[in-house]
Write a protein that holds these residues in place. Structure first.
Motif, PDB file in Angstrom:
ATOM      1  N   ARG A  86       7.722   0.133  25.206  1.00  0.00           N
ATOM      2  CA  ARG A  86       7.205   1.340  24.885  1.00  0.00           C
ATOM      3  C   ARG A  86       6.051   0.813  23.419  1.00  0.00           C
ATOM      4  O   ARG A  86       4.853   1.190  23.476  1.00  0.00           O
ATOM      5  N   VAL A  87       6.615  -0.079  22.564  1.00  0.00           N
ATOM      6  CA  VAL A  87       5.763  -0.546  21.610  1.00  0.00           C
ATOM      7  C   VAL A  87       4.860  -1.343  22.235  1.00  0.00           C
ATOM      8  O   VAL A  87       3.600  -1.329  21.570  1.00  0.00           O
ATOM      9  N   LYS A  88       5.100  -2.440  23.014  1.00  0.00           N
ATOM     10  CA  LYS A  88       4.153  -3.437  23.529  1.00  0.00           C
ATOM     11  C   LYS A  88       2.929  -2.637  24.166  1.00  0.00           C
ATOM     12  O   LYS A  88       1.635  -3.323  24.172  1.00  0.00           O
ATOM     13  N   LYS A  89       3.203  -1.521  24.657  1.00  0.00           N
ATOM     14  CA  LYS A  89       2.142  -0.776  25.335  1.00  0.00           C
ATOM     15  C   LYS A  89       1.159  -0.242  24.426  1.00  0.00           C
ATOM     16  O   LYS A  89      -0.170  -0.176  24.699  1.00  0.00           O
ATOM     17  N   ILE A  90       1.510  -0.133  23.069  1.00  0.00           N
ATOM     18  CA  ILE A  90       0.338   0.493  22.145  1.00  0.00           C
ATOM     19  C   ILE A  90       0.013  -0.791  21.163  1.00  0.00           C
ATOM     20  O   ILE A  90      -0.562  -0.650  20.005  1.00  0.00           O
ATOM     21  N   THR A  91       0.475  -2.161  21.552  1.00  0.00           N
ATOM     22  CA  THR A  91       0.094  -3.152  20.587  1.00  0.00           C
ATOM     23  C   THR A  91      -1.306  -3.353  20.156  1.00  0.00           C
ATOM     24  O   THR A  91      -1.645  -3.623  19.156  1.00  0.00           O
ATOM     25  N   ASN A  92      -2.047  -3.099  21.292  1.00  0.00           N
ATOM     26  CA  ASN A  92      -3.720  -3.207  21.002  1.00  0.00           C
ATOM     27  C   ASN A  92      -4.092  -2.027  20.124  1.00  0.00           C
ATOM     28  O   ASN A  92      -5.416  -2.105  19.605  1.00  0.00           O
ATOM     29  N   GLN A  93      -3.352  -1.042  19.874  1.00  0.00           N
ATOM     30  CA  GLN A  93      -3.651  -0.080  18.993  1.00  0.00           C
ATOM     31  C   GLN A  93      -3.279  -0.229  17.546  1.00  0.00           C
ATOM     32  O   GLN A  93      -3.647   0.865  16.585  1.00  0.00           O
ATOM     33  N   LEU A  94      -2.584  -1.116  17.205  1.00  0.00           N
ATOM     34  CA  LEU A  94      -2.085  -1.255  15.926  1.00  0.00           C
ATOM     35  C   LEU A  94      -3.368  -1.460  14.966  1.00  0.00           C
ATOM     36  O   LEU A  94      -3.113  -1.113  13.849  1.00  0.00           O
ATOM     37  N   LYS A  95      -4.356  -2.024  15.483  1.00  0.00           N
ATOM     38  CA  LYS A  95      -5.379  -2.024  14.494  1.00  0.00           C
ATOM     39  C   LYS A  95      -6.124  -0.482  13.909  1.00  0.00           C
ATOM     40  O   LYS A  95      -6.689  -0.532  13.161  1.00  0.00           O
ATOM     41  N   LYS A  96      -5.474   0.460  14.939  1.00  0.00           N
ATOM     42  CA  LYS A  96      -5.932   1.718  14.276  1.00  0.00           C
ATOM     43  C   LYS A  96      -5.215   2.373  12.985  1.00  0.00           C
ATOM     44  O   LYS A  96      -5.643   3.011  12.489  1.00  0.00           O
ATOM     45  N   ILE A  97      -4.162   1.506  12.823  1.00  0.00           N
ATOM     46  CA  ILE A  97      -3.442   1.778  11.480  1.00  0.00           C
ATOM     47  C   ILE A  97      -3.218   0.637  10.540  1.00  0.00           C
ATOM     48  O   ILE A  97      -2.506   0.760   9.760  1.00  0.00           O
ATOM     49  N   SER A  98      -4.141  -0.277  10.803  1.00  0.00           N
ATOM     50  CA  SER A  98      -4.410  -1.401   9.757  1.00  0.00           C
ATOM     51  C   SER A  98      -4.818  -0.876   8.730  1.00  0.00           C
ATOM     52  O   SER A  98      -5.801   0.042   8.547  1.00  0.00           O
ATOM     53  N   LEU A  99      -4.378  -1.403   7.675  1.00  0.00           N
ATOM     54  CA  LEU A  99      -4.595  -1.003   6.079  1.00  0.00           C
ATOM     55  C   LEU A  99      -5.806  -2.040   5.577  1.00  0.00           C
ATOM     56  O   LEU A  99      -5.948  -3.073   6.251  1.00  0.00           O
ATOM     57  N   PRO A 100      -6.793  -1.384   4.807  1.00  0.00           N
ATOM     58  CA  PRO A 100      -7.709  -2.218   4.357  1.00  0.00           C
ATOM     59  C   PRO A 100      -7.103  -3.606   3.352  1.00  0.00           C
ATOM     60  O   PRO A 100      -6.137  -3.480   2.625  1.00  0.00           O
ATOM     61  N   GLY A 101      -7.753  -4.811   3.909  1.00  0.00           N
ATOM     62  CA  GLY A 101      -7.080  -5.977   3.298  1.00  0.00           C
ATOM     63  C   GLY A 101      -7.800  -6.345   2.090  1.00  0.00           C
ATOM     64  O   GLY A 101      -7.378  -7.567   1.346  1.00  0.00           O
ATOM     65  N   ASP A 102      -8.770  -5.564   1.526  1.00  0.00           N
ATOM     66  CA  ASP A 102      -9.486  -5.830   0.294  1.00  0.00           C
ATOM     67  C   ASP A 102      -9.363  -4.922  -0.668  1.00  0.00           C
ATOM     68  O   ASP A 102     -10.288  -4.621  -1.594  1.00  0.00           O
ATOM     69  N   ASN A 103      -8.130  -4.123  -0.595  1.00  0.00           N
ATOM     70  CA  ASN A 103      -8.097  -3.147  -1.931  1.00  0.00           C
ATOM     71  C   ASN A 103      -7.353  -3.362  -2.917  1.00  0.00           C
ATOM     72  O   ASN A 103      -7.050  -2.519  -3.691  1.00  0.00           O
ATOM     73  N   PHE A 104      -7.210  -4.602  -3.210  1.00  0.00           N
ATOM     74  CA  PHE A 104      -6.686  -5.403  -4.602  1.00  0.00           C
ATOM     75  C   PHE A 104      -7.925  -5.553  -5.213  1.00  0.00           C
ATOM     76  O   PHE A 104      -8.257  -6.449  -5.149  1.00  0.00           O
ATOM     77  N   LEU A 105      -8.137  -4.850  -6.326  1.00  0.00           N
ATOM     78  CA  LEU A 105      -9.392  -5.085  -7.259  1.00  0.00           C
ATOM     79  C   LEU A 105      -9.083  -5.309  -8.471  1.00  0.00           C
ATOM     80  O   LEU A 105      -8.093  -5.083  -9.260  1.00  0.00           O
ATOM     81  N   ILE A 106     -10.080  -5.986  -8.983  1.00  0.00           N
ATOM     82  CA  ILE A 106      -9.809  -6.565 -10.471  1.00  0.00           C
ATOM     83  C   ILE A 106     -10.914  -5.888 -11.296  1.00  0.00           C
ATOM     84  O   ILE A 106     -12.204  -5.780 -10.919  1.00  0.00           O
ATOM     85  N   GLU A 107     -10.627  -5.103 -12.299  1.00  0.00           N
ATOM     86  CA  GLU A 107     -11.748  -4.249 -13.208  1.00  0.00           C
ATOM     87  C   GLU A 107     -11.657  -4.606 -14.565  1.00  0.00           C
ATOM     88  O   GLU A 107     -10.361  -5.201 -14.881  1.00  0.00           O
ATOM     89  N   LYS A 108     -12.568  -4.041 -15.404  1.00  0.00           N
ATOM     90  CA  LYS A 108     -12.715  -4.329 -17.014  1.00  0.00           C
ATOM     91  C   LYS A 108     -12.530  -2.958 -17.591  1.00  0.00           C
ATOM     92  O   LYS A 108     -13.325  -2.046 -16.949  1.00  0.00           O
TER      93      LYS A 108
END
Length: 413
Positions: A86-108
């Motif tokens: 059942r999980v393998k059937k939705i493997t190609n849908q995992l990108k729908k729940i992918s989190l942003p990979g660039d959300n670690f920010l450095i600020e001043k």
């Protein structure tokens, strides 16, 4: 137990096989687990892995090459059978729940460098997507198509949105004072919503009672072990994004204590794997109108009190993970800070204008606490988008005056 993982009770230490817990839809320890009205939970189950085997499977340097936000790429650290049909059937849908990979920010800010984990850009704009994604995948693995939850708003909209993306149904119990924007978001994702004539703690108890009777799969925070497990993914994303150099001090908005507990579990696993030498200091931040963690951490006594704060996402009179969360603070040599609503609104305004990030009040609490306790090498956790509660934004954004054509020209020419 010769398994990829097993369950262990936080309170009594008894261990259970995954089949015993999951096949019977058990959520708390069968020996000592208890849910009482207006009290923290006992018998929370934590998931443990074979860390020695994992260490032989992958090195720190190899792990750091994994993209942030794609937790399924290290399946050996999750209680999901990704080979299940059942999980393998939705493997190609995992990108729908992918989190942003660039959300670690450095600020001043005020000549100080601060790190930020910006969760406002997650699929449904909050940290809760980390837990909802894992809960939804487990439901799919178990052949379940409906998930229930109690929520002040973010967990509910997260569950509703993630379920919509993965083809599941959801029913969400919310307190009557839920911000309208969060209520509408839950409904817009197609969830069935139950507006409870009471606060979050009452919504939690009613949701649990009905879910048990109807045998619905329940996402209630801390009650379902996968909520803590899902939130630990933030620790791994911080580790990956910082290239292994985790900030020493992390400010965490705290209501039920599950984000706090999940982060601690993730960092503790990194230490067990030998990839970090010490845990970062976890600094719990609470609103003065909802200070159960603050009181318990300093007195070791719990007393239920009604809550009232503009930071609704961290309002919990009976934090469900109070005991686990408090241990997480202690074991990391952390502490608890309080901020009031005025400080929260001021912080929300500063973050919006200085960093260009629109955050809800609970997230602003982290920056408000930092402003009162300026230290070096910090990370602030921004857990939810400001558009989830525009009533707070309206408190410091004046309604503009309508100007005629001539008045506009007089003003600018």
């Amino acid at each position: 137990m010769n398994e990829k993982y097993h369950y262990k009770c936080f309170d009594c230490g008894k261990t259970y096989s995954k089949d015993e817990i999951e096949n019977n839809l058990i959520y708390l320890c069968p020996v000592c687990g208890v849910v009482e009205k207006n009290k923290p939970q006992k018998g929370i189950l934590l998931i443990e892995y074979d860390y020695e085997t994992i260490k032989r499977k992958i090195s720190k340097d190899e792990f750091l090459k994994i993209p942030s936000g794609k937790f399924w790429l290290y399946d050996y650290l999750w209680p999901i059978d990704f080979q299940n049909e059942r999980v393998k059937k939705i493997t190609n849908q995992l990108k729908k729940i992918s989190l942003p990979g660039d959300n670690f920010l450095i600020e001043k800010y005020d000549n100080k460098t601060i790190s930020i984990l910006d969760e406002t850009r997650n699929p449904t704009l909050s940290f809760k997507d980390r837990a909802s994604s894992l809960v939804a995948l487990k439901a799919i693995e178990l052949g379940i198509d409906l998930i229930s939850a109690a929520s002040t708003g973010n967990a509910g909209s997260s569950l509703a949105g993630i379920c919509a993306r993965l083809g599941l149904r959801s029913i969400v119990f919310v307190p009557k004072k839920i911000p309208e924007a969060k209520r509408i978001q839950i409904q817009s994702f197609g969830a069935e919503i139950v507006l409870v004539d009471g606060d979050y703690d009452l919504a939690f108890d009613i949701c649990l009672e009905i879910s048990q009777e109807k045998k619905w799969y329940n996402r209630n925070t801390a009650y379902n072990p996968l909520t803590i497990e899902g939130k630990k993914s933030a620790a791994y994303d911080i580790f990956i994004s910082s290239k292994g150099k985790i900030p020493k001090n992390i400010f965490i908005p705290t209501g039920d204590g599950v984000i706090l507990s999940g982060l601690y579990k993730g960092f503790l696993e990194l230490k067990k794997l030998g990839w970090i030498d010490e845990l970062p200091k976890l600094i719990s931040v609470q609103a003065k109108g909802s200070d159960a963690f603050y009181r318990y951490f300093n007195t070791k006594k719990f007393e239920y009190k009604n809550t009232e704060s503009i930071a609704d996402s961290i309002c919990a009179g009976a934090p469900r993970a109070l005991f686990l969360g408090s241990k997480s603070i202690e074991e990391s040599n952390g502490f608890v800070l309080l901020v009031d609503d005025e400080e929260i609104l001021t912080a929300q305004k500063i973050v919006s204008e200085k960093f260009g990030i629109l955050i809800e009040p609970s997230s602003a609490a982290a920056f408000a606490a930092y402003k009162k306790n300026v230290i070096d090498d910090v990370l602030l956790l921004f857990t939810g988008n400001g558009l989830k509660d525009i009533s707070s934004l309206a408190k410091w954004n004046k309604q503009p005056e309508v100007l005629s054509n001539n008045s506009i020209k007089e003003k600018y020419f």
